[in-house]
Write a protein that holds these residues in place. Structure first.
Motif, PDB file in Angstrom:
ATOM      1  N   GLN A  72       8.672  11.908  18.138  1.00  0.00           N
ATOM      2  CA  GLN A  72       9.098  12.471  17.008  1.00  0.00           C
ATOM      3  C   GLN A  72       7.952  13.392  16.410  1.00  0.00           C
ATOM      4  OE1 GLN A  72      12.593  12.764  15.955  1.00  0.00           O
ATOM      5  NE2 GLN A  72      11.730  14.664  14.735  1.00  0.00           N
ATOM      6  N   SER A  74       6.694  16.084  13.529  1.00  0.00           N
ATOM      7  CA  SER A  74       6.919  16.637  12.380  1.00  0.00           C
ATOM      8  C   SER A  74       6.040  17.929  11.884  1.00  0.00           C
ATOM      9  CB  SER A  74       6.890  15.808  11.149  1.00  0.00           C
ATOM     10  OG  SER A  74       7.266  16.390   9.983  1.00  0.00           O
ATOM     11  N   ALA A  86      11.167  27.299  15.888  1.00  0.00           N
ATOM     12  CA  ALA A  86      12.134  26.441  16.476  1.00  0.00           C
ATOM     13  C   ALA A  86      12.743  26.612  17.849  1.00  0.00           C
ATOM     14  CB  ALA A  86      13.286  26.031  15.435  1.00  0.00           C
ATOM     15  N   LYS A  97      15.235  18.041  21.503  1.00  0.00           N
ATOM     16  CA  LYS A  97      16.017  18.446  20.284  1.00  0.00           C
ATOM     17  C   LYS A  97      15.089  18.834  19.280  1.00  0.00           C
ATOM     18  CE  LYS A  97      18.617  15.915  16.472  1.00  0.00           C
ATOM     19  NZ  LYS A  97      18.333  14.831  15.719  1.00  0.00           N
ATOM     20  N   ASP A  99      15.061  19.999  15.242  1.00  0.00           N
ATOM     21  CA  ASP A  99      15.889  20.436  13.945  1.00  0.00           C
ATOM     22  C   ASP A  99      14.980  21.487  13.060  1.00  0.00           C
ATOM     23  OD1 ASP A  99      17.990  18.473  14.560  1.00  0.00           O
ATOM     24  OD2 ASP A  99      16.909  16.780  13.823  1.00  0.00           O
ATOM     25  N   GLU A 100      15.711  22.378  12.544  1.00  0.00           N
ATOM     26  CA  GLU A 100      15.019  23.295  11.676  1.00  0.00           C
ATOM     27  C   GLU A 100      15.443  22.809  10.304  1.00  0.00           C
ATOM     28  OE1 GLU A 100      15.420  28.240  10.760  1.00  0.00           O
ATOM     29  OE2 GLU A 100      16.217  27.365  12.809  1.00  0.00           O
ATOM     30  N   MET A 101      14.240  22.678   9.379  1.00  0.00           N
ATOM     31  CA  MET A 101      14.454  22.312   8.162  1.00  0.00           C
ATOM     32  C   MET A 101      14.383  23.138   7.072  1.00  0.00           C
ATOM     33  SD  MET A 101      15.150  19.048   9.211  1.00  0.00           S
ATOM     34  CE  MET A 101      15.283  18.266   7.773  1.00  0.00           C
ATOM     35  N   GLN A 109      11.475  19.818  13.390  1.00  0.00           N
ATOM     36  CA  GLN A 109      11.041  18.231  13.702  1.00  0.00           C
ATOM     37  C   GLN A 109      11.615  18.629  15.073  1.00  0.00           C
ATOM     38  OE1 GLN A 109      10.305  15.846  11.464  1.00  0.00           O
ATOM     39  NE2 GLN A 109      10.145  17.430   9.842  1.00  0.00           N
TER      40      GLN A 109
END
Length: 158
Positions: A72, A74, A86, A97, A99-101, A109
């Protein structure tokens, strides 16, 4: 219909699909919802057309599939380029995978899988080539999931 365009039957269908989309047929759903299987098929078609249901994908146990290393990352991307970066990260080999924060830092992520430490180095190098900064890199021990429990569970006859 609710304000968002979905009613209790739609939510019941979403609830049942989240529990087991692969083995639950519209006929099975009709036994648990107060509508016919034809209505359920029509509702599923509409939910797919409207983008509420975006697709059906298996949940893969990467360790059992021969990829014991799950990482993972960050990362921080410039906020104006976050969406683009992303998408680029998702195209990298071994990335499964992204993830767009909505945050200024640690806004991308990335989950990647690998078999060897050499592949880990390749993943890290690929991310380093993008316009982002790796803030943290963690070895993922275990991931747990569950369906969102507020989709029409009260409509379904168990």
């Amino acid at each position: 219909m609710a304000a968002d365009g979905l009613d209790e039957i739609d939510y019941g269908i979403l609830h049942l699909l989240q529990q087991n989309a692969r083995s639950t047929t519209p006929v099975d759903m009709a036994e648990q919802l107060p509508v016919t299987d034809t209505t359920i098929r029509n509702r599923i078609d509409r939910l797919e057309e409207e983008g509420v249901i975006e697709g059906y994908v298996p949940i893969v146990n990467y360790e059992k599939a021969g990829f014991p290393i799950r990482l993972q990352f960050s990362c921080t991307a410039p906020t104006k380029k976050r969406h683009q970066v992303a998408g680029q990260a998702l195209e990298l080999p071994h990335v499964v995978k992204v993830d767009e924060m909505l945050s200024a830092r640690e806004n991308v992520q990335v989950l990647a899988v690998a078999k060897t430490t050499e592949e880990v180095n390749e993943i890290t190098a690929g991310l380093d080539d993008l316009p982002l900064t790796i803030e943290r890199e963690s070895l993922l021990r275990e991931e747990r999931r569950r369906p969102f429990g507020h989709f029409g569970q009260h409509v379904v006859d168990d």
